[in-house]
Design a protein around this motif. Structure first.
Motif, mmCIF file in Angstrom:
data_model
loop_
_atom_site.group_PDB
_atom_site.id
_atom_site.type_symbol
_atom_site.label_atom_id
_atom_site.label_comp_id
_atom_site.label_asym_id
_atom_site.label_seq_id
_atom_site.Cartn_x
_atom_site.Cartn_y
_atom_site.Cartn_z
ATOM 1 N N ILE A 407 -37.566 12.079 -39.316
ATOM 2 C CA ILE A 407 -36.679 13.152 -38.862
ATOM 3 C C ILE A 407 -37.497 14.315 -38.299
ATOM 4 N N PHE A 408 -38.574 14.645 -39.001
ATOM 5 C CA PHE A 408 -39.422 15.753 -38.578
ATOM 6 C C PHE A 408 -40.018 15.488 -37.199
ATOM 7 N N ALA A 409 -40.563 14.287 -37.011
ATOM 8 C CA ALA A 409 -41.175 13.947 -35.722
ATOM 9 C C ALA A 409 -40.133 13.883 -34.614
ATOM 10 N N ARG A 410 -38.964 13.348 -34.947
ATOM 11 C CA ARG A 410 -37.905 13.250 -33.936
ATOM 12 C C ARG A 410 -37.439 14.621 -33.485
ATOM 13 N N SER A 411 -37.445 15.581 -34.400
ATOM 14 C CA SER A 411 -37.013 16.931 -34.056
ATOM 15 C C SER A 411 -38.004 17.636 -33.133
ATOM 16 N N LEU A 412 -39.295 17.334 -33.290
ATOM 17 C CA LEU A 412 -40.333 18.065 -32.575
ATOM 18 C C LEU A 412 -40.792 17.408 -31.278
ATOM 19 N N ARG A 413 -40.459 16.154 -31.068
ATOM 20 C CA ARG A 413 -41.118 15.416 -29.990
ATOM 21 C C ARG A 413 -40.903 16.021 -28.613
ATOM 22 N N TRP A 414 -39.649 16.308 -28.236
ATOM 23 C CA TRP A 414 -39.404 16.803 -26.884
ATOM 24 C C TRP A 414 -39.834 18.250 -26.700
ATOM 25 N N PRO A 415 -39.557 19.140 -27.662
ATOM 26 C CA PRO A 415 -40.098 20.496 -27.514
ATOM 27 C C PRO A 415 -41.623 20.520 -27.430
ATOM 28 N N LEU A 416 -42.286 19.675 -28.218
ATOM 29 C CA LEU A 416 -43.750 19.643 -28.195
ATOM 30 C C LEU A 416 -44.264 19.116 -26.865
ATOM 31 N N LEU A 417 -43.644 18.059 -26.348
ATOM 32 C CA LEU A 417 -44.060 17.503 -25.060
ATOM 33 C C LEU A 417 -43.880 18.539 -23.946
ATOM 34 N N SER A 418 -42.743 19.206 -23.928
ATOM 35 C CA SER A 418 -42.487 20.206 -22.890
ATOM 36 C C SER A 418 -43.431 21.397 -23.022
ATOM 37 N N THR A 419 -43.806 21.736 -24.245
ATOM 38 C CA THR A 419 -44.766 22.820 -24.465
ATOM 39 C C THR A 419 -46.135 22.449 -23.899
ATOM 40 N N ILE A 420 -46.551 21.207 -24.089
ATOM 41 C CA ILE A 420 -47.833 20.748 -23.547
ATOM 42 C C ILE A 420 -47.822 20.821 -22.020
ATOM 43 N N VAL A 421 -46.714 20.399 -21.423
ATOM 44 C CA VAL A 421 -46.580 20.484 -19.966
ATOM 45 C C VAL A 421 -46.663 21.940 -19.513
ATOM 46 N N MET A 422 -45.927 22.816 -20.196
ATOM 47 C CA MET A 422 -45.930 24.229 -19.857
ATOM 48 C C MET A 422 -47.329 24.829 -19.944
ATOM 49 N N ALA A 423 -48.048 24.497 -21.023
ATOM 50 C CA ALA A 423 -49.399 25.032 -21.204
ATOM 51 C C ALA A 423 -50.335 24.559 -20.096
ATOM 52 N N GLY A 424 -50.219 23.291 -19.733
ATOM 53 C CA GLY A 424 -51.064 22.756 -18.667
ATOM 54 C C GLY A 424 -50.817 23.455 -17.337
ATOM 55 N N VAL A 425 -49.539 23.653 -17.006
ATOM 56 C CA VAL A 425 -49.189 24.305 -15.741
ATOM 57 C C VAL A 425 -49.673 25.759 -15.740
ATOM 58 N N THR A 426 -49.433 26.478 -16.823
ATOM 59 C CA THR A 426 -49.779 27.897 -16.888
ATOM 60 C C THR A 426 -51.287 28.114 -16.849
ATOM 61 N N ILE A 427 -52.024 27.330 -17.621
ATOM 62 C CA ILE A 427 -53.488 27.454 -17.619
ATOM 63 C C ILE A 427 -54.058 27.090 -16.253
ATOM 64 N N GLY A 428 -53.483 26.058 -15.639
ATOM 65 C CA GLY A 428 -53.937 25.662 -14.308
ATOM 66 C C GLY A 428 -53.756 26.769 -13.288
ATOM 67 N N ILE A 429 -52.588 27.406 -13.296
ATOM 68 C CA ILE A 429 -52.333 28.515 -12.362
ATOM 69 C C ILE A 429 -53.286 29.670 -12.640
ATOM 70 N N ASP A 430 -53.513 29.978 -13.923
ATOM 71 C CA ASP A 430 -54.389 31.095 -14.280
ATOM 72 C C ASP A 430 -55.819 30.861 -13.804
ATOM 73 N N ASN A 431 -56.291 29.623 -13.899
ATOM 74 C CA ASN A 431 -57.669 29.317 -13.507
ATOM 75 C C ASN A 431 -57.840 29.165 -11.997
ATOM 76 N N LEU A 432 -56.804 28.713 -11.320
ATOM 77 C CA LEU A 432 -56.922 28.439 -9.882
ATOM 78 C C LEU A 432 -56.621 29.663 -9.026
ATOM 79 N N VAL A 433 -55.662 30.467 -9.434
ATOM 80 C CA VAL A 433 -55.210 31.570 -8.588
ATOM 81 C C VAL A 433 -56.067 32.827 -8.765
ATOM 82 N N HIS A 434 -56.594 33.061 -9.958
ATOM 83 C CA HIS A 434 -57.409 34.251 -10.252
ATOM 84 C C HIS A 434 -56.636 35.536 -9.916
ATOM 85 N N ILE A 435 -55.553 35.742 -10.642
ATOM 86 C CA ILE A 435 -54.673 36.886 -10.402
ATOM 87 C C ILE A 435 -55.377 38.177 -10.821
#
Length: 482
Positions: A407-435
């Protein structure tokens, strides 16, 4: 039930967000006017006050929610108990302030602790009024006193800080806010306070109140042990740095858990005898909480530097690594935070008491070791303790209710996956764009993080977004009405 819980949690979180935004503005202004010692001294006083409030209240707020018979008589007994407790504990606090300040902090905090002892006369009655509103799921009404209290505290604190009151600006602001908040709660609860010590009601609520008091005491000590240990092993100035870092974490992440808890305790209590319904409701609520806390924690880690600079100023750069570590702590904490509402709803708050005792036993040796690496090392030690406590609580929840790893894993799987995607996109923009510039960088990274997370969650778990949208349908007024 899920819709009612979601609506109640929404209003509770709206109140929390409103007050914390005001508080965050308050901290941002005061950080530019005050020093680390000021924040550290006030944190010392408030840490002790929080413990004493848990003792003086006697669990009366929770007892008002829990006992459904004769609600007005129950409230009258609860009010009498809270006033008696406030007077007794307040007197002890005033006398013992020099001893406490010497052990954990420094003697400058003695007068601050004594001044804050007056708050013990206000905390108990406030908890009774809050219990009345919480019992009826009247979360909309909770917004008004919380906002009024926060605004009053901010106006008074900032005005006095500009006038040169230093740490005392925070103290006077806190006391004034509590007075105004109590008056607002009294008005909104719609109950004329009466005092009673009816023997039957006392015998009914006292055992539960004692259990909740023990839970509150141990919980408050656990929550504030970090302040006391930093004050003991390091110094008050370092405590000021930790306070500012924890403030961000608390307002952005842990507040979501707290808001959900306000609705879940009452909701779980209504279905406490139906274990399958409890499991379903817990799984749904954990998924919703994780969908908010996981990306918030990851996002805070990524934007910690520009956020600290924008809110607190360049002089607080040493707060940044502490914020990043505490964001991980909050992520772990949020994953098992609301399992405590199950224990309370089932009449077994002792589980929280003993697991918090375990945390207190672990805290001093962990602090002794971790403080060798300064305040960042101390924060890492808090993560270790929270992982241990979360595992223990989830194991107990599995035995009592059947909430297992699946139950615990089922509750966290999609939020955790989407969080990983979000972190990857945000870190990538921060490193590439140099705001350039902290404020533009903060705005762009938050926008990128929110957008990528919502898109990812819409693709992987559209039902989560649908659940949020359902609250906004025409029926919401009926569901949200107190």
């Amino acid at each position: 039930m899920n819709r009612k819980v979601a609506a109640g949690a929404l209003w509770a979180h709206l109140a929390f967000v409103s007050t914390k935004l005001i508080t965050l503005l308050n901290m941002a202004v005061l950080a530019r006017l005050l020093g680390t010692d000021d924040f550290g001294l006030v944190a010392a006083g408030l840490a002790v006050l929080a413990l004493l409030e848990a003792v003086s209240e006697g669990g009366v707020g929770a007892a008002v929610v829990w006992r459904r018979e004769d609600p007005e008589k129950t409230a009258a007994v609860a009010m009498a108990i809270s006033i008696i407790g406030g007077v007794l504990v307040g007197g002890v606090a005033f006398i013992a302030a020099p001893v406490v300040s010497t052990i954990f902090f420094d003697d400058r905090s003695t007068d601050i602790m004594r001044a804050l002892s007056v708050c013990l006369l206000l905390a108990g009655p406030s908890s009774v009024f809050v219990g009345l509103l919480q019992r009826d799921l009247a979360f909309r009404k909770r917004i008004i006193p919380e906002v009024i209290k926060a605004v009053t505290k901010t106006v008074v604190s900032v005005a006095l800080a500009f006038s040169g009151f230093g740490a005392w600006s925070l103290i006077y602001g806190h006391i004034t806010g509590m007075v105004v908040g109590l008056v607002a709660l009294w008005w909104l609860a719609g109950w004329s306070p009466r005092l009673s010590l009816d023997r039957k009601i006392v015998s009914d609520i006292l055992p539960f109140g004692i259990q909740m008091t023990l839970v509150g005491i141990v919980s408050v000590v656990s929550k504030n042990a970090d302040y006391m240990l930093i004050g003991h092993f390091l110094d008050v100035a370092t405590l000021g740095i930790y306070v500012l870092a924890f403030t961000l974490t608390d307002q952005i992440i842990l507040g979501i858990c707290w808001a959900a808890s306000q609705a879940l305790f009452a909701a779980y209590g209504a279905i406490q005898a139906d274990l399958p319904a409890l499991r379903r409701s817990y799984e749904d609520s954990l998924t919703g909480i994780a969908a908010l806390t996981l990306p918030a924690a990851a996002g805070l880690m990524i934007v910690a530097a520009p956020m600290v600079h924008v809110l607190y100023g360049e002089k607080w750069t040493n707060v940044i690594p502490v914020v990043q570590v505490l964001a991980v702590y909050a992520m772990v904490h949020s994953a098992a935070f609301n399992v405590g509402d199950l224990f309370k709803a089932m009449g077994r708050p002792w589980v929280l008491t003993w697991t918090n005792v375990l945390g207190l036993v672990l805290a001093p040796p962990v602090a002794f070791i971790s403080t060798r690496w300064g305040v960042v090392g101390f924060a890492i030690g808090q993560i270790v303790i929270m992982i241990i406590l979360s595992i223990v609580r989830l194991v107990i929840a599995n035995r009592l209710v059947g909430i297992g790893p699946r139950i615990f894993a089922r509750s966290l799987r999609w939020p955790l996956l989407s969080t990983i995607v979000m972190a990857g996109v945000t870190i990538g923009i921060d490193n590439l764009v140099h705001i350039k510039g902290d404020l533009p960088r903060l705005i762009i990274l938050i926008a990128a993080g929110v957008t990528s997370y919502v898109i990812s969650l819409a693709l992987t778990a559209p039902s989560l977004l649908s659940a949020v949208a359902a609250i906004a349908r025409p029926k919401r007024q009926q569901l949200m009405s107190p």
